[in-house]
Design an enzyme around this catalytic site. Structure first.
Site, short mmCIF file in Angstrom:
data_model
loop_
_atom_site.label_atom_id
_atom_site.label_comp_id
_atom_site.label_asym_id
_atom_site.label_seq_id
_atom_site.Cartn_x
_atom_site.Cartn_y
_atom_site.Cartn_z
N SER A 102 -11.29 -0.99 -3.61
CA SER A 102 -10.52 -0.24 -2.54
C SER A 102 -11.23 0.48 -1.36
CB SER A 102 -9.67 0.59 -3.15
OG SER A 102 -8.46 1.29 -2.36
N ASP A 241 -7.66 0.67 4.57
CA ASP A 241 -8.82 0.86 3.91
C ASP A 241 -9.20 -0.64 3.60
OD1 ASP A 241 -6.80 0.03 1.97
OD2 ASP A 241 -7.69 1.53 0.55
N ASP A 243 -9.01 -2.43 0.97
CA ASP A 243 -8.50 -3.46 0.39
C ASP A 243 -7.04 -3.68 1.04
OD1 ASP A 243 -7.37 -1.27 -0.97
OD2 ASP A 243 -6.99 -2.41 -2.84
N ASP A 245 -4.30 -1.65 1.03
CA ASP A 245 -3.14 -1.19 0.12
C ASP A 245 -2.67 0.35 0.87
OD1 ASP A 245 -5.05 0.33 -1.10
OD2 ASP A 245 -4.34 -0.25 -2.94
#
Length: 446
Positions: A102, A241, A243, A245
């Site tokens: 992440s 960010d 990833d 999400d």
């Protein structure tokens, strides 16, 4: 969660090369997951990743373990976490595996799972996998080994999905948008989504090299986005960010719009359109001003524990649509099963077009209360939250705030810290109260 040895609230995560983020563990995890899934009668899993250099190593190791358990693998390549959740559903796969840490630096990585319905893997299934991780690894016969395949058009499929949630009667034509993809998994997706909906796009953070993910860019480092929005005179900026999400936004004036403000915009717009299903779910860290604003507008509001999985659980339980965290995890169950930065950004852009207002105008009536957070370290065995002196000072501060602020003490889920949070109308007073409570918590650890 106390039963778990390997899985945290968001899968397995750590520093690459240090247990459990090692090739050996990834092979074993792939095998254990494959064994559990194969026992349920299925033989296909999707694997996607962000842009960290370690993703190559971990996807190969996972594939070896899954193949040994007799499970086929479809590789998606770099793909946002919510994109993997979506494709898991549309491909009717048994599970989707995400290789990502992440918003963490490149030297960290992680592995998490989605079930076939696009939600996080059920606790019972994760516990089954954990039990197998402690058993010797075996291998199915050669004729039963899993095979690997690469899905070439994965990015295109997800781009079309994102575009499909934007109202067909609206367009982004006339808007100049800066998008910062954090050199992460959305680098080849978010700019294309915005362009294909008609926007003029200036992109930053779209040149991943395996080592620069989240480095001085993206949703956790907003200076570059703020500067670029003002410099190119854009209408707004979106920061994702690593990833994809979570999202933060920036107004045309360079002011940051965080997750709480995004939730405010989405809830108020949905209410105006008569499309608000139930109410709004925040977390224990959601700014008190959002709770009071919901109360003023007759929008039901509840708090979940910190963590997007708990927000989703609360939404599902109540059959509500919108929820999220101030960190930028924003969920709308009307469109997706998990937090999705691109879709949340599109919803805000649609609100701008629907209301005929700039991002600044949409957010200007919402005023967050000053929020001060102080961390106090404690040692194993110490229980400072049970101290009568701590309880007394908390009661004293709550009485002084007189319903115009709030106090929250909680243990960190990742470190031996007590997080002391105080909100109120006067930042100087709030800071004094927070330190007063923190001092009492620290005294209770000695």
């Amino acid at each position: 969660m106390s039963e778990r040895k390997y899985f945290g609230t968001d899968g397995v995560r750590g520093r690459v090369g240090e247990y459990p983020i090692t090739p050996e563990f990834a092979v074993k995890l792939g095998w254990a997951a494959g064994r559990v899934l194969a026992a349920k009668g299925t033989r296909k899993v999707l694997v996607g990743k962000d842009t960290r250099v370690s993703g190559y190593m971990l996807e190969s190791a996972l594939e070896a373990g899954l193949a040994a358990a007799g499970v086929n693998v479809d590789f998606l390549g770099p793909m946002p976490t919510p994109g993997i959740a979506y494709l898991t559903r549309t491909f009717r796969a048994a599970a989707g595996i995400v290789i990502s840490a992440s918003h963490n630096p490149y030297y960290d990585n992680g592995i998490k799972f989605f079930a076939d319905n696009g939600h996080k893997l059920p606790d019972a299934t994760e516990l089954e996998i954990e039990r197998l991780l402690d058993q010797p690894m075996d291998c199915v016969g050669s004729e039963q080994l899993g095979r690997a395949n690469r899905i070439a058009d994965a990015a295109g499929r997800y781009i079309e999905f994102c575009k499909g949630v934007f109202p067909s009667e609206l367009s982004l034509q006339g808007l100049h948008i800066v998008v910062d993809c954090a050199h992460g998994a959305t680098y080849h997706i978010a700019p294309n989504v915005l362009r294909e909906l008609g926007a003029q796009v200036t992109e930053i953070g779209t040149q991943p090299n395996g080592l620069n993910i989240n480095k001085d860019c993206g949703a956790t480092h907003l200076d570059a986005l703020k500067e670029t929005v003002v410099k190119v005179k854009a209408d707004c900026g979106l920061a994702l960010d690593g990833d994809g999400d979570r999202i933060m936004m920036v107004t045309e004036k360079g002011r940051v719009i965080d997750g709480d403000e995004i939730l405010y915009i989405l809830a108020v717009t949905a209410q105006h359109q008569g499309q608000l299903q139930g109410g709004l779910v925040g977390t224990l860290m959601t700014n008190f001003a959002l709770e009071k604003e919901c109360e003023r507008r007759n929008i039901p509001f509840v708090r979940a524990k910190v963590g997007d999985r708990y927000v989703i659980e609360e939404l599902v339980k109540r059959d509500w649509y919108i929820g999220g965290e101030n960190s930028g995890h924003v969920i709308n169950r009307q469109y997706h099963t998990t937090g999705d930065g691109i879709i949340a950004g599109l919803q805000v852009l649609a609100a701008m077009q629907f209301e005929g207002k700039s991002l600044h105008e949409l957010s200007k009536d919402f005023h967050k209360l000053p929020q001060v957070l102080v961390n106090v370290r404690f040692s194993p065995g110490e229980k400072p939250l049970q101290s009568e002196a701590v309880k007394a000072v908390v009661a004293e501060v709550e009485n002084a705030l007189a319903g115009k602020g709030r106090v929250l003490l909680r243990k960190s889920g990742t470190e031996p810290l007590i997080r002391v949070m105080v909100e109120g109308e006067d930042e100087k007073v709030v800071r004094t109260f927070a330190q007063q409570i923190a001092n009492e918590v620290e005294a209770a650890t000695n």
